[in-house]
Scaffold this active site. Structure first.
Site, PDB file in Angstrom:
ATOM      1  N   LYS A  54    -103.428 -29.077  44.926  1.00 21.79           N
ATOM      2  CA  LYS A  54    -102.717 -30.192  45.674  1.00 21.79           C
ATOM      3  C   LYS A  54    -103.397 -30.983  46.556  1.00 21.79           C
ATOM      4  CE  LYS A  54     -98.550 -26.770  45.575  1.00 21.79           C
ATOM      5  NZ  LYS A  54     -97.810 -25.880  46.205  1.00 21.79           N
ATOM      6  N   GLN A  98     -97.193 -23.360  51.890  1.00 27.61           N
ATOM      7  CA  GLN A  98     -97.342 -22.526  50.420  1.00 27.61           C
ATOM      8  C   GLN A  98     -96.878 -21.062  50.766  1.00 27.61           C
ATOM      9  OE1 GLN A  98     -98.508 -24.055  48.015  1.00 27.61           O
ATOM     10  NE2 GLN A  98     -98.559 -22.070  46.621  1.00 27.61           N
ATOM     11  N   ASP A 121     -91.223 -30.195  49.251  1.00 26.11           N
ATOM     12  CA  ASP A 121     -90.933 -29.032  48.303  1.00 26.11           C
ATOM     13  C   ASP A 121     -89.425 -29.161  47.906  1.00 26.11           C
ATOM     14  OD1 ASP A 121     -92.832 -27.139  47.489  1.00 26.11           O
ATOM     15  OD2 ASP A 121     -92.900 -26.240  49.080  1.00 26.11           O
TER      16      ASP A 121
HETATM   17  N1  GUN Z   1     -95.530 -21.143  46.023  1.00 26.28           N
HETATM   18  C1  GUN Z   1     -95.437 -20.983  44.531  1.00 26.28           C
HETATM   19  N2  GUN Z   1     -94.740 -22.171  44.145  1.00 26.28           N
HETATM   20  C2  GUN Z   1     -94.701 -22.761  45.336  1.00 26.28           C
HETATM   21  C3  GUN Z   1     -93.967 -23.956  45.478  1.00 26.28           C
HETATM   22  O1  GUN Z   1     -93.666 -24.763  44.705  1.00 26.28           O
HETATM   23  N3  GUN Z   1     -93.976 -24.649  46.730  1.00 26.28           N
HETATM   24  C4  GUN Z   1     -94.531 -23.854  48.018  1.00 26.28           C
HETATM   25  N4  GUN Z   1     -94.307 -24.243  49.041  1.00 26.28           N
HETATM   26  N5  GUN Z   1     -95.032 -22.641  47.775  1.00 26.28           N
HETATM   27  C5  GUN Z   1     -94.936 -22.232  46.550  1.00 26.28           C
END
Ligand code: GUN
Length: 295
Positions: A54, A98, A121
């Site tokens: 990311k 995350q 998100d």
């Molecule tokens: N962990 C796995 N997928 C995601 C996601 O799309 N966003 C976040 N914040 N954590 C994750």
């Protein structure tokens, strides 16, 4: 005949090029630089690799990006204070924590602390509620990636019979709600299936578009798919290691069998996965434009 492969890698690359140009114009014409903070608690290897990807993408697109590595045993109030700091920071337009979080932290409490206008998100209940009534500013990244894959690869959603397998809060429920809206790239007749569904195949065989987020390797086999259907496989199951020491992945769809029956299908890896991070970037650009009153 073998199905057309819908490439998430190619579609995501095209969208990232568009975003890069948009970021350039935002900087040049408005002095606005999209800002994203990613917060990771602990060192879960899968989470570290997602967050690294990311951050790398954010930098490639010209964002201002901040990475916060937080100790596994951080007190919840310290994490909430960090979120509050970024809620108030005008250079940051998107905040991502995350998941999963360590057991001593209340995940909902943390997600609800993120200001809805910085919730890139799309997990905050305000944004989920807005999605339901068709007024969302941010859609959760995986469902948005699925919709973009369909639209940008010429799959007709309007009027289609869509069957979603899986009812998670981050994929199944939101994608069903998005595709049922009276809107472009939507307006489908949507059926949701889950572990309580009787005779799953009788539903999946009706689908023009079958979206599978079941969390179960090869749960969908060729006999469960209509001839010519579009199959979107959201599953990411680790089924061992390659000789090079990388995780070997398979989807929730039996790709080899189903590709001989479907009209179009997403591979795993290289299908929905690459779209998710790109949608996070798209949401962050949107957050910056909303903050700058450009949209
Ligand atoms: N962990 C796995 N997928 C995601 C996601 O799309 N966003 C976040 N914040 N954590 C994750």
């Amino acid at each position: 005949m073998s199905a057309r492969i819908i490439s998430g890698l190619e579609t995501a690359a095209r969208i990232r090029e568009e975003l890069k140009e948009e970021v350039r114009v935002l900087k040049e014409q408005h002095g606005l630089v999209p800002g994203l903070v990613t917060i990771i608690v602990g060192k879960n290897p899968a989470s570290v690799s997602y967050v690294t990807a990311k951050q790398k993408t954010a930098k490639e697109l010209g964002f201002y990006s901040v990475q916060e590595d937080v100790a596994e045993d951080v007190p919840e109030e310290d994490l909430l204070a960090m979120i509050e700091k970024y809620n108030e920071d005008p250079s940051i337009h998107g905040i991502l924590v995350q998941l999963p979080l360590p057991g001593h932290i209340n995940e909902s409490q943390v997600l609800y602390a993120i200001r809805p206008d910085k919730d890139v998100d799309g997990f905050h209940p305000v944004n989920i509620g807005k999605l339901l009534i068709g007024e969302a500013h941010f859609y959760p990244c995986t469902p948005l990636g699925i919709q973009q894959l369909l639209v940008r690869n010429g799959i007709e959603v309007n009027g289609a019979e869509v069957v979603v397998v899986g009812r998670s809060n981050i994929v199944g429920k939101p994608i069903a709600m998005m595709l049922v809206q009276k809107a472009k790239g939507a307006n489908a007749t949507v059926t949701m299936c889950h572990t309580g569904t009787r005779d799953l195949g009788s539903h999946t065989r009706r689908a023009d578009i079958l979206i599978v987020a079941a969390g179960k390797p090869k749960a969908i086999t060729a006999d469960m798919v209509k001839e010519g259907a579009t199959v979107i496989d959201v599953g990411v199951n680790r089924i061992g290691m390659t000789p090079e020491g990388k995780a070997r992945l398979c989807g929730d769809v039996d790709f080899e069998g189903v590709k001989e029956k479907a009209g179009a299908i997403t591979p795993v890896p290289g299908g929905v996965g690459p779209m998710t991070i790109t949608m996070l970037m798209l949401n962050t650009v949107r957050a910056a434009k909303l903050a700058g009153k450009i949209i």
